[in-house]
Design a protein around this motif. Structure first.
Motif, PDB file in Angstrom:
ATOM      1  N   LYS A  98       0.856  -1.206   0.000  1.00 38.17           N
ATOM      2  CA  LYS A  98       0.000   0.000   0.000  1.00 38.17           C
ATOM      3  C   LYS A  98       0.884   1.245   0.000  1.00 38.17           C
ATOM      4  O   LYS A  98       2.034   1.203   0.447  1.00 38.17           O
ATOM      5  N   ASP A 102      -1.124   5.956   2.891  1.00 39.26           N
ATOM      6  CA  ASP A 102      -2.193   5.078   3.376  1.00 39.26           C
ATOM      7  C   ASP A 102      -1.699   4.264   4.572  1.00 39.26           C
ATOM      8  O   ASP A 102      -2.445   4.039   5.538  1.00 39.26           O
ATOM      9  N   GLY A 280      -8.732   2.064  -2.963  1.00 39.07           N
ATOM     10  CA  GLY A 280      -7.743   2.415  -1.938  1.00 39.07           C
ATOM     11  C   GLY A 280      -7.149   1.141  -1.361  1.00 39.07           C
ATOM     12  O   GLY A 280      -7.855   0.132  -1.188  1.00 39.07           O
ATOM     13  N   SER A 281      -5.832   1.166  -1.131  1.00 36.21           N
ATOM     14  CA  SER A 281      -5.135  -0.026  -0.613  1.00 36.21           C
ATOM     15  C   SER A 281      -5.383  -1.240  -1.514  1.00 36.21           C
ATOM     16  O   SER A 281      -5.411  -2.379  -1.044  1.00 36.21           O
TER      17      SER A 281
END
Ligand code: NAD
Length: 506
Positions: A98, A102, A280-281
């Protein structure tokens, strides 16, 4: 095959790294490079017993350490972590993939639980009743359980352990943490930080390993409780095995989170949030959104907006350098997991879905061997497809077109999982009905990833959680303590009750 030239990540037992050469190890990769960078020790029975014995030996001293001293150590840990969180964030990125900002975000969420834990004296106060009967007082004492085992997943190597250990330690327990063998370095970094903060040796131990280490914790008589986070089949196994062995257990499992979009919603907001929560991630979050339920007629317009935004995303090595700006999304944690996610895209296609953006063809800003898979958008995902019913845990967003609010709610409520969900609307009445009817543990209203703040509690419903205690918040304190009720009588020297074989009446 183990590359013996690489460094070994050792267990942390009784305030120091193990020095013995481990009999078994597992490679740890940098997913952006696709190469192994170290080997992590995999515990055998002797190491499992040593970690539990260290925690057991530390328990009497730690649980009887004054509240003021315990509180000072937790405050110090909080200060140190706050100062050095970017060092830890880079470690997380190098093993998980990641992006660094984040990773810093997950540390921040963990820090919030550390901050909650500093307030433990207030929560540990018992009750007191004077004169429950004549000359008799009743009060309660909350005490720690003993040695607690924490078993955590790869996707939040700092935050998920920090959902548990700050509270467990604050209230007087000692801990054996078994982190994921995919990204084990964050756990030992945190262990060294605890030592620097003044935590006595043996209170916090890190045992690396696989099923053998987990089973060792589940079957050991000296482990009082287990907190687990991971996939649903393992969560169920943990819950059943630990309960059978008489342990207190909470086991959080997998997810398939839906976002319900009403026709009156602000579609630019929805598109932004679908991107953030879906990719995200790299979608490797238990609260990621993996399905958008679009109540018609919004689907076409929403897809247009989401597609435009995907085209602007940068995928690459999550560690920024002087010449490489941090991208939006990093690689997938492992080659095996990348290929599994890719197989679900194929399943959706074979089942008749329209793959509008196919992440399998991504050109990433990183090494050729990195475990890349780009954002994927699938329209008309059949709800009978395994790509809809099963957890994919990757950057794959499916769109299901529904005709009504009721149809959307029915789909969410009949699914296997119940971790998180979100509704996007400007209609307060619809949102209120949603929060009442939906069979899910954490709900967002115009919020796509509704992770509760530290002073509430985190946990899903249905196959997303086994056991009746959520993580952190008041439920966390409740999980790591048990109560004694004391009935005491101190006689007035001038009086004596005499013999009475019945219950006292007043
Ligand atoms: P996983 O279930 O493979 O592993 C979790 C832990 O269990 C690891 O420490 C691992 O070593 C151990 N383990 C794996 N197989 C085992 C076995 N057969 N017997 C005993 N122990 C075993 O999960 P993961 O891939 O590391 O993490 C991703 C999963 O975690 C996803 O399903 C995700 O939804 C879930 N998750 C859930 C939450 C939540 O709060 N509900 C939070 C984060 C992640």
């Amino acid at each position: 095959m183990t590359d013996t030239a690489l460094p070994t990540i050792q267990h942390w037992i009784n305030g120091a790294f193990s020095t013995a050469t481990p009999a078994r190890t597992s490679p740890v990769f940098n997913p952006a490079l696709g190469t192994a960078t170290s080997n992590v020790a995999l515990a055998d029975d002797a190491e499992i017993n040593a970690a539990i014995a260290a925690a057991k030996a530390a328990f009497p001293g730690w649980s009887n350490t004054s509240i003021a001293k315990r509180q000072n150590i937790i405050f110090k840990f909080r200060e140190l972590l706050n100062e050095r969180k970017f060092e830890l964030a880079r470690i997380i990125t190098s093993e998980h993939g990641k992006v660094v900002s984040d990773a810093a975000g997950e540390i921040q969420r963990g820090l919030e639980v550390v901050e909650l834990a500093t307030g433990f004296p207030h929560i540990m106060k018992g009750d007191f009743t004077e004169n429950a009967s004549t000359g008799v007082d009743v009060f309660s004492i909350k005490q720690a359980l003993g040695v607690v085992g924490i078993i955590s997943p790869f996707n939040f190597p700092a935050m998920v352990p920090m959902w548990f250990f700050p509270i467990a330690i604050a209230v007087g327990n000692t801990v054996v943490l078994k982190p994921s063998e995919k990204d084990p370095s964050a756990a030992v970094w945190l262990a060294e930080l605890w030592k620097e903060a003044g935590l006595p040796d043996g209170v916090f131990n890190v045992l690396h390993g696989d099923k053998q280490a987990v089973d060792g914790l589940l079957n050991h008589d000296d482990v009082a409780a287990i907190s687990f986070v991971g996939s649903t089949p393992i969560a169920q196994y943990i819950y059943e095995t630990a309960s059978k062995n008489g342990k207190r257990v909470q086991a959080l499992g997998g997810a398939k989170n839906h976002m319900l979009v009403l026709p009156d919603a602000d579609l630019d907001l929805v598109a932004d949030q679908a991107i953030n929560a879906g990719y995200g991630s790299a979608g490797e979050r238990c609260m990621a959104i993996s399905v958008v339920l679009a109540i018609e007629p919004v689907a076409d317009k929403l897809i247009e907006k989401v597609t435009e935004r995907i085209a602007k995303l940068r995928i690459g090595d999550g560690t920024p350098t002087d010449t490489h700006k941090e991208p939006d999304m990093g690689p997938i944690v492992s080659e095996v997991h990348r290929d599994k996610i890719a197989s679900y895209i194929q399943i959706a296609k074979d089942d008749g879905a329209d793959v509008l953006v196919d992440g399998r063809t991504i050109q990433a800003e990183g090494a050729d061997g990195g475990f890349w898979l780009g954002p994927t958008l699938i329209d008309n995902l059949p709800t009978t497809s395994r790509a809809y019913t099963e957890e994919i845990f990757g950057p794959v967003l499916g769109i299901v077109r529904v005709k009504s609010f009721e149809e959307g709610v029915e789909l969410i409520n009949t699914g296997q999982f119940g971790n998180g969900t979100a509704i996007f609307t400007n209609d307060g009445g619809a949102a209120r009905r949603f929060q009442n009817e939906i069979q899910v543990g954490m709900i967002g209203i115009n919020v796509p990833i509704p992770v509760p703040v530290a002073y509430y509690s985190f946990g899903g419903w249905k196959d997303s959680a086994f056991g009746d205690s959520k993580a952190y918040g008041l439920q966390g304190f409740h999980f790591y303590t048990r109560e004694k009720a004391v009935t005491s009588r101190w006689l007035d020297p001038a009086k004596h009750g005499g013999i009475n074989l019945g219950f006292p009446e007043n």
